[in-house]
Enzyme design. Structure first.
Site, mmCIF file in Angstrom:
data_model
loop_
_atom_site.group_PDB
_atom_site.id
_atom_site.type_symbol
_atom_site.label_atom_id
_atom_site.label_comp_id
_atom_site.label_asym_id
_atom_site.label_seq_id
_atom_site.Cartn_x
_atom_site.Cartn_y
_atom_site.Cartn_z
ATOM 1 N N HIS A 148 0.596 5.504 0.775
ATOM 2 C CA HIS A 148 0.750 5.868 1.922
ATOM 3 C C HIS A 148 -0.131 7.604 0.976
ATOM 4 C CE1 HIS A 148 0.145 4.223 5.388
ATOM 5 N NE2 HIS A 148 1.539 3.743 4.905
ATOM 6 N N HIS A 201 0.704 -1.655 -0.304
ATOM 7 C CA HIS A 201 -0.370 -0.277 -0.163
ATOM 8 C C HIS A 201 0.687 1.308 0.052
ATOM 9 C CE1 HIS A 201 0.925 -0.491 4.728
ATOM 10 N NE2 HIS A 201 0.564 0.551 4.447
HETATM 11 P P1 AMP Z 1 2.042 0.580 7.389
HETATM 12 O O1 AMP Z 1 2.707 1.160 8.763
HETATM 13 O O2 AMP Z 1 2.405 1.485 6.338
HETATM 14 O O3 AMP Z 1 1.800 -0.970 6.982
HETATM 15 O O4 AMP Z 1 0.548 0.950 7.071
HETATM 16 C C1 AMP Z 1 -0.878 0.509 7.747
HETATM 17 C C2 AMP Z 1 -1.571 1.955 7.776
HETATM 18 O O5 AMP Z 1 -3.171 1.324 8.053
HETATM 19 C C3 AMP Z 1 -1.884 2.465 9.208
HETATM 20 O O6 AMP Z 1 -1.741 3.728 8.944
HETATM 21 C C4 AMP Z 1 -3.015 2.247 9.513
HETATM 22 O O7 AMP Z 1 -4.206 3.796 9.759
HETATM 23 C C5 AMP Z 1 -4.019 2.151 8.403
HETATM 24 N N1 AMP Z 1 -5.201 0.602 8.933
HETATM 25 C C6 AMP Z 1 -5.442 -0.149 9.595
HETATM 26 N N2 AMP Z 1 -6.222 -0.100 9.703
HETATM 27 C C7 AMP Z 1 -6.927 0.457 8.382
HETATM 28 C C8 AMP Z 1 -8.630 0.088 8.359
HETATM 29 N N3 AMP Z 1 -8.952 -1.415 8.571
HETATM 30 N N4 AMP Z 1 -8.922 0.539 8.110
HETATM 31 C C9 AMP Z 1 -8.086 1.523 6.937
HETATM 32 N N5 AMP Z 1 -6.922 2.214 7.436
HETATM 33 C C10 AMP Z 1 -5.751 0.814 8.337
#
Ligand code: AMP
Ligand code: ZN
Length: 135
Positions: A101, A99
């Site tokens: 951001h 993913h």
């Molecule tokens: P990362 O550190 O790049 O793996 O970031 C994962 C991101 O996913 C974080 O910013 C979380 O806030 C976001 N996240 C986790 N669960 C969900 C969810 N159910 N819906 C939307 N965002 C999420």
């Protein structure tokens, strides 16, 4: 098959605030935003991170980001955005489905990007040589 939390969002099995989706990608608001409008742009095909995803899926992510960024920025009144991926736990990745951001940024919003370690020209040249032989 559903491998993970984001696969479940892709499959609409758990709720998310979806902004956009097409055959290859989905974009939804981050549940714990750094800034309003913080969006995750995700290839639908599961891969643990950038290294595992296919180039065509990553290309589709860029296309989606280009499509949705103007609408997000206009809505939250931002002037720019950061677009990045945490790859690996060492980089802060906690969800192991590729993913990116998309974080809206306002002039003078006070968010600090990266502290710079700095390097000499010689250090850069030596490191460059070492990396190039690995390619
Ligand atoms: P990362 O550190 O790049 O793996 O970031 C994962 C991101 O996913 C974080 O910013 C979380 O806030 C976001 N996240 C986790 N669960 C969900 C969810 N159910 N819906 C939307 N965002 C999420
Ligand atoms: Zn997944």
């Amino acid at each position: 098959m559903d491998f993970c939390l984001f696969c479940k969002i892709v499959a609409h099995e758990i709720p998310a605030t979806i902004l956009y989706e097409d055959d290859s990608t989905i974009a939804f608001l981050d549940i714990n935003p750094v800034k309003p409008g913080h969006t995750l742009v995700v290839p639908k095909v599961h891969g643990a991170d950038f290294r595992e995803s296919q180039v065509h899926d990553l290309t589709a992510v860029i296309e989606t980001a280009k499509k949705i960024a103007p609408a997000i920025l206009k809505t939250v009144g931002a002037q720019g955005f950061n677009f990045s991926s945490n790859v690996g736990a060492a980089a802060g990745q906690v969800i192991f489905h590729t993913h990116f951001h998309l974080i809206p940024r306002h002039n003078g919003d006070g968010l600090v990007n990266w502290p710079h370690e700095g390097a000499t020209q010689e250090e850069l040249a030596e490191l460059g040589n070492k990396i190039r032989v690995q390619l």
